[in-house]
Each structure stands twice: as C-alpha cells, then as structure tokens.
Design a protein around this motif. Sequence first.
Motif, PDB file in Angstrom:
ATOM      1  N   PHE A  59       0.888  -1.114   0.031  1.00 33.02           N
ATOM      2  CA  PHE A  59       0.233   0.178  -0.122  1.00 33.02           C
ATOM      3  C   PHE A  59       0.923   1.086   0.002  1.00 33.02           C
ATOM      4  CE2 PHE A  59      -3.055   2.750   2.648  1.00 33.02           C
ATOM      5  CZ  PHE A  59      -3.368   3.369   1.644  1.00 33.02           C
ATOM      6  N   SER A  60       0.567   2.223  -0.743  1.00 33.46           N
ATOM      7  CA  SER A  60       1.460   3.431  -1.092  1.00 33.46           C
ATOM      8  C   SER A  60       1.309   4.454  -0.132  1.00 33.46           C
ATOM      9  CB  SER A  60       1.421   3.848  -2.508  1.00 33.46           C
ATOM     10  OG  SER A  60      -0.068   4.282  -2.516  1.00 33.46           O
ATOM     11  N   GLY A  61       0.075   4.218   0.535  1.00 30.57           N
ATOM     12  CA  GLY A  61      -0.286   5.492   1.707  1.00 30.57           C
ATOM     13  C   GLY A  61      -1.119   6.366   0.883  1.00 30.57           C
ATOM     14  N   VAL A  62      -1.574   6.243  -0.400  1.00 29.24           N
ATOM     15  CA  VAL A  62      -2.436   6.829  -1.095  1.00 29.24           C
ATOM     16  C   VAL A  62      -3.821   6.007  -1.508  1.00 29.24           C
ATOM     17  CG1 VAL A  62      -2.777   8.380  -3.337  1.00 29.24           C
ATOM     18  CG2 VAL A  62      -0.507   8.474  -1.904  1.00 29.24           C
ATOM     19  N   SER A  63      -4.934   6.725  -1.288  1.00 30.86           N
ATOM     20  CA  SER A  63      -5.965   5.993  -1.642  1.00 30.86           C
ATOM     21  C   SER A  63      -7.331   7.027  -1.522  1.00 30.86           C
ATOM     22  CB  SER A  63      -6.513   5.089  -0.391  1.00 30.86           C
ATOM     23  OG  SER A  63      -6.683   5.701   1.116  1.00 30.86           O
ATOM     24  N   ILE A  64      -8.361   6.391  -2.057  1.00 26.04           N
ATOM     25  CA  ILE A  64      -9.734   7.064  -2.215  1.00 26.04           C
ATOM     26  C   ILE A  64     -10.599   6.426  -1.317  1.00 26.04           C
ATOM     27  CG2 ILE A  64     -11.544   7.826  -3.707  1.00 26.04           C
ATOM     28  CD1 ILE A  64      -9.761   8.134  -5.986  1.00 26.04           C
ATOM     29  N   LEU A  65     -11.256   7.000  -0.280  1.00 23.94           N
ATOM     30  CA  LEU A  65     -11.938   6.330   0.675  1.00 23.94           C
ATOM     31  C   LEU A  65     -13.444   6.733   0.835  1.00 23.94           C
ATOM     32  CD1 LEU A  65      -9.680   5.893   3.862  1.00 23.94           C
ATOM     33  CD2 LEU A  65      -9.793   4.613   1.983  1.00 23.94           C
ATOM     34  N   HIS A  66     -14.345   5.955   0.727  1.00 22.62           N
ATOM     35  CA  HIS A  66     -15.735   6.512   0.909  1.00 22.62           C
ATOM     36  C   HIS A  66     -16.103   6.639   2.607  1.00 22.62           C
ATOM     37  CE1 HIS A  66     -20.227   6.486   0.604  1.00 22.62           C
ATOM     38  NE2 HIS A  66     -19.943   6.802  -0.779  1.00 22.62           N
ATOM     39  N   PRO A  67     -16.849   7.437   2.945  1.00 18.72           N
ATOM     40  CA  PRO A  67     -17.102   7.604   4.325  1.00 18.72           C
ATOM     41  C   PRO A  67     -17.800   6.520   4.846  1.00 18.72           C
ATOM     42  CG  PRO A  67     -17.719  10.002   3.180  1.00 18.72           C
ATOM     43  CD  PRO A  67     -17.382   8.616   1.960  1.00 18.72           C
ATOM     44  N   ASP A  68     -18.443   5.764   4.191  1.00 12.77           N
ATOM     45  CA  ASP A  68     -19.266   4.571   4.745  1.00 12.77           C
ATOM     46  C   ASP A  68     -18.554   3.270   5.279  1.00 12.77           C
ATOM     47  OD1 ASP A  68     -21.632   5.850   4.255  1.00 12.77           O
ATOM     48  OD2 ASP A  68     -22.114   4.678   2.328  1.00 12.77           O
ATOM     49  N   LEU A  69     -17.065   3.571   4.988  1.00 16.42           N
ATOM     50  CA  LEU A  69     -16.037   2.807   5.246  1.00 16.42           C
ATOM     51  C   LEU A  69     -16.029   2.689   6.963  1.00 16.42           C
ATOM     52  CD1 LEU A  69     -13.674   0.461   4.644  1.00 16.42           C
ATOM     53  CD2 LEU A  69     -12.057   2.708   4.743  1.00 16.42           C
ATOM     54  N   PHE A  70     -16.405   3.956   7.432  1.00 19.07           N
ATOM     55  CA  PHE A  70     -16.424   4.107   8.697  1.00 19.07           C
ATOM     56  C   PHE A  70     -17.757   4.114   9.593  1.00 19.07           C
ATOM     57  CE2 PHE A  70     -12.736   6.187   6.563  1.00 19.07           C
ATOM     58  CZ  PHE A  70     -11.488   6.006   7.381  1.00 19.07           C
ATOM     59  N   ALA A  71     -18.661   3.648   8.816  1.00 18.61           N
ATOM     60  CA  ALA A  71     -19.952   3.681   9.211  1.00 18.61           C
ATOM     61  C   ALA A  71     -20.353   2.959  10.807  1.00 18.61           C
ATOM     62  CB  ALA A  71     -21.086   2.936   8.266  1.00 18.61           C
ATOM     63  N   ASP A  72     -19.258   2.181  11.031  1.00 21.57           N
ATOM     64  CA  ASP A  72     -19.694   1.289  12.374  1.00 21.57           C
ATOM     65  C   ASP A  72     -18.650   1.653  13.272  1.00 21.57           C
ATOM     66  OD1 ASP A  72     -21.778  -0.123  11.256  1.00 21.57           O
ATOM     67  OD2 ASP A  72     -20.535  -1.961  10.296  1.00 21.57           O
ATOM     68  N   CYS A  73     -17.774   2.765  12.993  1.00 21.51           N
ATOM     69  CA  CYS A  73     -16.822   3.161  14.028  1.00 21.51           C
ATOM     70  C   CYS A  73     -17.179   4.368  14.960  1.00 21.51           C
ATOM     71  CB  CYS A  73     -15.661   3.906  13.116  1.00 21.51           C
ATOM     72  SG  CYS A  73     -14.823   2.705  12.067  1.00 21.51           S
ATOM     73  N   THR A  74     -16.639   4.364  15.964  1.00 24.51           N
ATOM     74  CA  THR A  74     -16.854   5.073  17.140  1.00 24.51           C
ATOM     75  C   THR A  74     -15.471   5.888  17.413  1.00 24.51           C
ATOM     76  OG1 THR A  74     -16.472   3.366  18.925  1.00 24.51           O
ATOM     77  CG2 THR A  74     -18.854   3.723  18.330  1.00 24.51           C
ATOM     78  N   ALA A  75     -15.618   6.962  18.159  1.00 19.94           N
ATOM     79  CA  ALA A  75     -14.353   7.922  18.361  1.00 19.94           C
ATOM     80  C   ALA A  75     -13.185   7.044  19.255  1.00 19.94           C
ATOM     81  CB  ALA A  75     -14.934   9.156  19.028  1.00 19.94           C
ATOM     82  N   GLY A  76     -12.063   7.134  18.999  1.00 23.32           N
ATOM     83  CA  GLY A  76     -11.014   6.666  19.637  1.00 23.32           C
ATOM     84  C   GLY A  76      -9.848   6.299  18.640  1.00 23.32           C
ATOM     85  N   ILE A  77      -8.913   5.461  19.478  1.00 25.68           N
ATOM     86  CA  ILE A  77      -7.805   5.540  18.748  1.00 25.68           C
ATOM     87  C   ILE A  77      -8.017   3.742  17.963  1.00 25.68           C
ATOM     88  CG2 ILE A  77      -5.434   4.621  19.047  1.00 25.68           C
ATOM     89  CD1 ILE A  77      -5.217   6.102  21.842  1.00 25.68           C
ATOM     90  N   PHE A  78      -7.661   3.962  16.794  1.00 24.48           N
ATOM     91  CA  PHE A  78      -8.063   2.425  16.024  1.00 24.48           C
ATOM     92  C   PHE A  78      -7.282   2.706  14.484  1.00 24.48           C
ATOM     93  CE2 PHE A  78     -11.811   4.695  15.177  1.00 24.48           C
ATOM     94  CZ  PHE A  78     -11.976   4.408  13.543  1.00 24.48           C
ATOM     95  N   LYS A  79      -6.772   1.539  13.968  1.00 23.78           N
ATOM     96  CA  LYS A  79      -6.108   1.431  12.616  1.00 23.78           C
ATOM     97  C   LYS A  79      -7.000   1.554  11.782  1.00 23.78           C
ATOM     98  CE  LYS A  79      -1.861  -0.788  14.756  1.00 23.78           C
ATOM     99  NZ  LYS A  79      -0.944   0.385  14.369  1.00 23.78           N
TER     100      LYS A  79
END
Length: 237
Positions: A165-185
């Motif tokens: 992975f180069s560190g460059v990407s296009i992400l859709h916000p729905d990728l984080f739909a089930d996330c909550t605030a905090g520290i995670f990868k």
Amino acid sequence: MRAMILAAGLGTRMRPLTNHTPKPMLKVAGTPLIEHQVRRLVAAGITEIVINHAYLGEQIEAHLKDGSAFNCSIQYSRESEPLETGGGIFKALPLLVGEGNEPFLLVNGDVWLDMDYKNLIHTQITGLAHLVMVSNPEFNPQGDFYLRDRMLACEDAGGTSTATFSGVSILHPDLFADCTAGIFKLAPLLKKAMATQQVSGELYEGFWLDVGTPERLQDLINHLTQHLDEHQLRSNT
C-alpha cells in the motif's frame, strides 16, 4: 473532491531529526514535505484540504496557515494524542464529508510518489475504497495485500501477487459507518471491506518512497537532485 493529509505521527524512526520538528515539516529540496503534498493536490484541482496533527502540530499550522498562500483552503483536525490512522480519519470526517457523502482522497504525509493526482481523483469507485499499490520494497518484501484484476484481497485467491500500500487512496465515508471515536487503525477496516470485495486497487509503477527513516529521506533528496540535474541537462541541449 476533498483531500486529507495524515500528519499526526510521532516520527520516532526519524529521530533525532524529529526531536524538535514534526516529520511532515522536514525539508526536501528546501521545502517541507507537507508543502510538497499541498502543492501537488492543488495542482490536481483539489482546493479543500484537511490535515490532522498532534506532535508539534503548531509548526504545521504556522507554516501552511489557512492555505490561501497555496490557493486552497486548509482546515486542521487537532489531536491531543495520535489516534492512529483510522481514528484520525474518523475524527476528521465532519471536515471531509460534504452533504453528498462523497469519497475523499487520503494521502500519508510521509510518502512521496511522482503520481499525477489529477488522474486518480477521477477514478470511479464502486465499493468502499480504492488503494494505490506499489511493488514491494526491500523493507516490506511480503507485501500488504493481493492484487488481481484491480481488486484487493487479504488472501491469495490463486494466481495473484502481493503489493504494498503506497499510503495514497480514495475512501468512501461509509467505510467508517460502524466506527466510534477513539484510537484505531485503518487496516482492519480495509480488510473487512476486502472480504466482501469492496476494495479496488491499481499498481503504480513510477517512483515511490516511504520517507520513514533518515536514510530514506536522504534517498528522496538524492532522487530529486538527480531529477533536477537531468531536467537542467535536457534544457541546455
């Protein structure tokens, strides 16, 4: 399309260079790494940029300010402690996502690639993410994911090869739909999406470098110096 530059790392592998300077502010060809990124994004037509920071982040803000000097608008997502990649993006989502819930471009602040972002931002993604991959470097010979027919997977489905992975990407916000605030990868979210074939990818074969150590920083300086010398030589012939 809006873009986010990740700049909240501690830069521990870069010490002592980062003892008093955040890694994105280390200079290459007389210009901080993060300024190079901002200028490349603006050149591609992206004028709304979000930057997260934590360690010595005030130096980044003092240099880039509101972005007007670079013909863009820069907003900052300030972290009292580094939230890892996933947590940092999630915190910044309100600044990144407009009313249309559109995908955004994500760039690691400590990578360099000679890619024209203008081509990338017109990529149509049908899933949750699109990753720019590169051939495996010496420091990551096993690679990160399997790439086949522009789709990425965590496991070999047969006839595939790994890429990094180069560190460059296009992400859709729905990728984080089930996330909550905090520290995670970010990686676990990508792997989960790959399991349902929601992550596409492309192999970039131009120059790329993860500027993670003083040695690699020098490698980048050498590359740019050589590139400049070659350009001047062509101009004089």
